[in-house]
Design an enzyme around this catalytic site. Sequence first.
Site, PDB file in Angstrom:
ATOM      1  N   ASP A  52       0.853  -1.180   0.000  1.00 26.79           N
ATOM      2  CA  ASP A  52       0.000   0.000   0.000  1.00 26.79           C
ATOM      3  C   ASP A  52       0.895   1.238   0.000  1.00 26.79           C
ATOM      4  OD1 ASP A  52      -1.749   2.078   0.410  1.00 26.79           O
ATOM      5  OD2 ASP A  52      -2.769   1.169   2.134  1.00 26.79           O
ATOM      6  N   ASN A  79       4.489   5.710 -11.148  1.00 26.37           N
ATOM      7  CA  ASN A  79       3.305   5.844 -11.986  1.00 26.37           C
ATOM      8  C   ASN A  79       1.998   5.807 -11.206  1.00 26.37           C
ATOM      9  OD1 ASN A  79       1.521   5.350 -14.544  1.00 26.37           O
ATOM     10  ND2 ASN A  79       1.163   3.571 -13.235  1.00 26.37           N
ATOM     11  N   SER A 130       1.382  14.907 -15.308  1.00 24.99           N
ATOM     12  CA  SER A 130       0.158  15.120 -16.085  1.00 24.99           C
ATOM     13  C   SER A 130       0.162  16.547 -16.625  1.00 24.99           C
ATOM     14  CB  SER A 130      -1.074  14.918 -15.201  1.00 24.99           C
ATOM     15  OG  SER A 130      -2.263  15.311 -15.870  1.00 24.99           O
ATOM     16  N   TYR A 143      -6.040  16.701  -7.529  1.00 21.30           N
ATOM     17  CA  TYR A 143      -5.249  16.030  -8.565  1.00 21.30           C
ATOM     18  C   TYR A 143      -4.247  16.996  -9.204  1.00 21.30           C
ATOM     19  CZ  TYR A 143      -4.155  13.114 -12.612  1.00 21.30           C
ATOM     20  OH  TYR A 143      -3.503  12.373 -13.577  1.00 21.30           O
ATOM     21  N   LYS A 147      -0.057  16.724  -9.073  1.00 22.02           N
ATOM     22  CA  LYS A 147       0.780  16.578 -10.259  1.00 22.02           C
ATOM     23  C   LYS A 147       1.725  17.760 -10.428  1.00 22.02           C
ATOM     24  CE  LYS A 147      -0.652  12.545 -11.536  1.00 22.02           C
ATOM     25  NZ  LYS A 147       0.273  11.373 -11.512  1.00 22.02           N
ATOM     26  N   THR A 178      -7.038   5.193 -21.305  1.00 20.67           N
ATOM     27  CA  THR A 178      -6.821   4.314 -20.155  1.00 20.67           C
ATOM     28  C   THR A 178      -8.160   3.934 -19.537  1.00 20.67           C
ATOM     29  OG1 THR A 178      -6.708   6.137 -18.546  1.00 20.67           O
ATOM     30  CG2 THR A 178      -4.641   5.475 -19.634  1.00 20.67           C
TER      31      THR A 178
END
Length: 248
Positions: A52, A79, A130, A143, A147, A178
């Site tokens: 984890d 990743n 990203s 998010y 990034k 994806t």
Amino acid sequence: MVEKRFTNKIVVVTGATQGIGLACAERLHEEGATVCAIQRGQSNLFDSFKFDLSKEQDCSKSIDVIVKKYGRIDVLVNNAGIMKESSLMDTSLEDWNQTISVNLTAPFLLSKFAMPFLIESEGCIVNIGSIEGIGANPNHAAYCSSKAGLHGLTRSIAVDHGKDGVRCNAVAPGWIDTELNEDFINSMPDSDHFRKNIGSIHPLNRTGKTEEVASLVSWLASSESSFVTGQVYTIDGGRMAKISLPNL
């Protein structure tokens, strides 16, 4: 025939069970690497390690287990990531902390714990960032922040450890086909319309493939990019270069 640029190399890839992570692991394996895949669940692909990555102890132990088994680490591909849809006002502290933990803190910890071995092998790190670390889509406060932070971490590692022979770069994918993005499309009110038109926001008039990202990652991880460090490579079909116009 694919060039075997990673023969006898030990490559660690996080989140390698699907999407970009799986494509990277497959490409690096095809080029001769022994791939060690770290993720929360078990995988039958490559040499899989179940940890984890939101927990510091698991990040440390995962590196220790791999080094104990193989004696070295040559490449680390950070990743693994998560993305939650919510506006700033609706983002809970729990969701914020979880996103930052997986997307930014885990790469920091894995890089930290792997660094002594990367120095020994004069290896490298490739972070999967990203375009949302450069621009922003709606409802992605956590998010985007994670990034952007990962891009900053990439530059910092490159500056601090270039003297040790360790390189660190990142790739910033745009819209890639994806499972994560497919789930997002399916959540749209008119998913068929969205799927049909998403390519039009790109100058290349299509979305990207995971294999295309993996190709860039493999180059950055190879000796062919030996004078490249501290860079964030956008791979987005030209999306960030395109100035949008109103629908007239």
